[in-house]
Write an enzyme that holds these catalytic residues in place. Structure first.
Site, PDB file in Angstrom:
ATOM      1  N   HIS A  17      -7.350 -46.676  45.881  1.00 40.65           N
ATOM      2  CA  HIS A  17      -7.091 -45.166  46.191  1.00 40.65           C
ATOM      3  C   HIS A  17      -8.278 -44.211  46.253  1.00 40.65           C
ATOM      4  CE1 HIS A  17      -2.938 -46.071  43.984  1.00 40.65           C
ATOM      5  NE2 HIS A  17      -2.568 -45.924  45.066  1.00 40.65           N
ATOM      6  N   LYS A  41      10.928 -45.336  42.494  1.00 36.45           N
ATOM      7  CA  LYS A  41      10.329 -45.984  41.648  1.00 36.45           C
ATOM      8  C   LYS A  41      10.966 -45.549  40.063  1.00 36.45           C
ATOM      9  CE  LYS A  41       6.070 -47.099  44.248  1.00 36.45           C
ATOM     10  NZ  LYS A  41       4.962 -46.668  44.237  1.00 36.45           N
ATOM     11  N   ARG A  91      -3.506 -51.380  54.032  1.00 37.57           N
ATOM     12  CA  ARG A  91      -4.098 -52.605  53.307  1.00 37.57           C
ATOM     13  C   ARG A  91      -3.975 -53.616  54.266  1.00 37.57           C
ATOM     14  NH1 ARG A  91      -1.344 -52.364  47.490  1.00 37.57           N
ATOM     15  NH2 ARG A  91       0.288 -51.661  49.188  1.00 37.57           N
ATOM     16  N   SER A 129      -1.157 -50.362  42.504  1.00 37.56           N
ATOM     17  CA  SER A 129      -0.962 -49.963  41.095  1.00 37.56           C
ATOM     18  C   SER A 129       0.264 -51.074  40.556  1.00 37.56           C
ATOM     19  CB  SER A 129      -0.063 -48.398  41.257  1.00 37.56           C
ATOM     20  OG  SER A 129      -1.042 -47.589  41.665  1.00 37.56           O
TER      21      SER A 129
END
Length: 163
Positions: A17, A41, A91, A129
């Site tokens: 990040h 989440k 990514r 994360s």
């Protein structure tokens, strides 16, 4: 003024990040790191307030970076800025598919909104994360994964979170 918004849950913020934020800060006059409250989440490791404070610690070195939080839709939140650009780190190709979908939806809600994709530095293509939380659970040395300013925060929370 050219403003970029770097959204994410940042639970916790990673070196990946930070790499995207640092690069965006070189391109834009102002970068707003927006800690999003992601309804999918369900059990974050850190509260939104804690995530904001951790991100603030990490980005304090960048004079043109600010931190805020948003609980609604990013496209609606972005309307407070004049012609903002959303910055998304990619990514892998699978990230692009999801982010491209989100870009189309965001433009339906806020036609002024543009999205810029920055590819991840190869050192961070594996990093998320979720991976950091899993490594913290098992006591892995986090120096290669999260900014040094928050390693202790992640370790402490991990000890409580995974008991």
């Amino acid at each position: 003024m050219r403003t970029a918004i770097c959204p994410g849950s940042f639970d916790p913020i990673t070196l990946g990040h930070l790499n995207i934020i640092r690069r965006a800060a070189k391109i834009f006059d102002k970068v707003v790191v927006c800690v999003m409250l992601n309804s999918s989440k369900t059990s974050p490791m850190f509260t939104a307030e804690e995530r904001v404070e951790m991100v603030k610690k990490v980005v304090a070195r960048f004079p043109n970076v600010a931190v805020e939080t948003a609980g609604g839709l990013l496209a609606e939140h972005a309307k407070v800025y004049e012609n903002p650009t959303i910055i998304k780190g990619l990514r892998a190709a699978s990230d692009f598919e999801y982010e491209f979908q989100m870009d189309i939806i965001n433009k339906k809600i806020n036609p002024q909104l543009e999205t810029m994709y920055l590819t991840s530095n190869e050192k961070y293509t594996f990093l998320s994360s979720s991976a950091v939380r899993e490594m913290a659970k098992y006591g892995v040395d986090l120096r290669d994964f999260v900014p040094c300013e928050i390693i202790d925060d992640v370790k402490k929370r991990s000890e409580m979170y995974f008991k």
